[in-house]
Scaffold this active site. Structure first.
Site, PDB file in Angstrom:
ATOM      1  N   GLY A  46       0.938  -1.252  -0.163  1.00  0.00           N
ATOM      2  CA  GLY A  46       0.201  -0.033   0.222  1.00  0.00           C
ATOM      3  C   GLY A  46       0.888   1.253  -0.226  1.00  0.00           C
ATOM      4  O   GLY A  46       0.467   2.396  -0.763  1.00  0.00           O
ATOM      5  N   CYS A  47       1.975   1.286   0.695  1.00  0.00           N
ATOM      6  CA  CYS A  47       2.881   2.404   0.866  1.00  0.00           C
ATOM      7  C   CYS A  47       3.730   2.628  -0.419  1.00  0.00           C
ATOM      8  O   CYS A  47       3.825   3.698  -0.840  1.00  0.00           O
ATOM      9  CB  CYS A  47       3.848   2.287   2.030  1.00  0.00           C
ATOM     10  SG  CYS A  47       2.921   2.052   3.723  1.00  0.00           S
ATOM     11  N   THR A  48       4.011   1.676  -1.059  1.00  0.00           N
ATOM     12  CA  THR A  48       4.534   1.462  -2.449  1.00  0.00           C
ATOM     13  C   THR A  48       3.498   2.229  -3.395  1.00  0.00           C
ATOM     14  O   THR A  48       3.991   3.403  -4.073  1.00  0.00           O
ATOM     15  CB  THR A  48       5.161   0.410  -2.881  1.00  0.00           C
ATOM     16  OG1 THR A  48       6.019  -0.144  -2.037  1.00  0.00           O
ATOM     17  CG2 THR A  48       5.759   0.320  -4.164  1.00  0.00           C
TER      18      THR A  48
END
Length: 156
Positions: A46-48
């Protein structure tokens, strides 16, 4: 849970190191609009997705006068690796003691796959040129977040 910021609040000042060890402070960015976004962990799916979304929209955000700062609790080597692997073009700031997370209301209880946990609340805080919170967004979704943000800022 830490109190969340609301529009009109003075954005808490901070100074944090980036992936290269260079310090960035909100005070040094007075006169510019700043997007400060908090994400749970570098190099996670998700952060990527979210970081690459900011990267892919960086030229239009900068053209509208915005600086982008990503903040996580990750250490500098993890941030450097994330920045390099994803060719990220904005500073990734390290807040391991969570002081900035807490000051911005980006640390607390959240629902993670049906379980209540304490951790980083995926948040984006838009700060105006005077250091005032313009748009505080909490519990944002990683996918499609920047498009939604651009729409809210009338940048579409």
């Amino acid at each position: 849970m830490t109190d969340r910021l609301v529009a009109g609040d003075t954005a808490p000042d901070f100074t944090l190191p980036d992936q290269d060890g260079n310090e960035h402070s909100l005070a040094a960015l007075r006169g510019k609009k700043v997007i400060v976004y908090f994400y749970p962990a570098a190099s996670t799916p998700g952060c990527t997705t979210e970081a690459c979304d900011f990267r892919d929209n960086m030229s239009s955000l900068q053209a509208a006068g915005y600086e982008v700062l990503g903040v996580s609790k990750d250490d500098l080597p993890a941030l450097k690796r994330f920045q390099h692997e994803q060719a990220l073009t904005f500073p990734l700031l390290s807040d391991p003691d969570l002081a900035v997370h807490k000051a911005y209301g980006a640390w607390g209880e959240k629902n993670n796959y049906g379980k209540i946990v304490t951790g980083t609340i995926r948040s984006t805080i838009v700060v105006d040129e005077d250091g005032t919170v313009q748009l505080p967004l909490y519990n944002v979704k990683a996918t499609g977040h920047v498009a939604s943000l651009r729409k809210r800022l009338d940048l579409v």
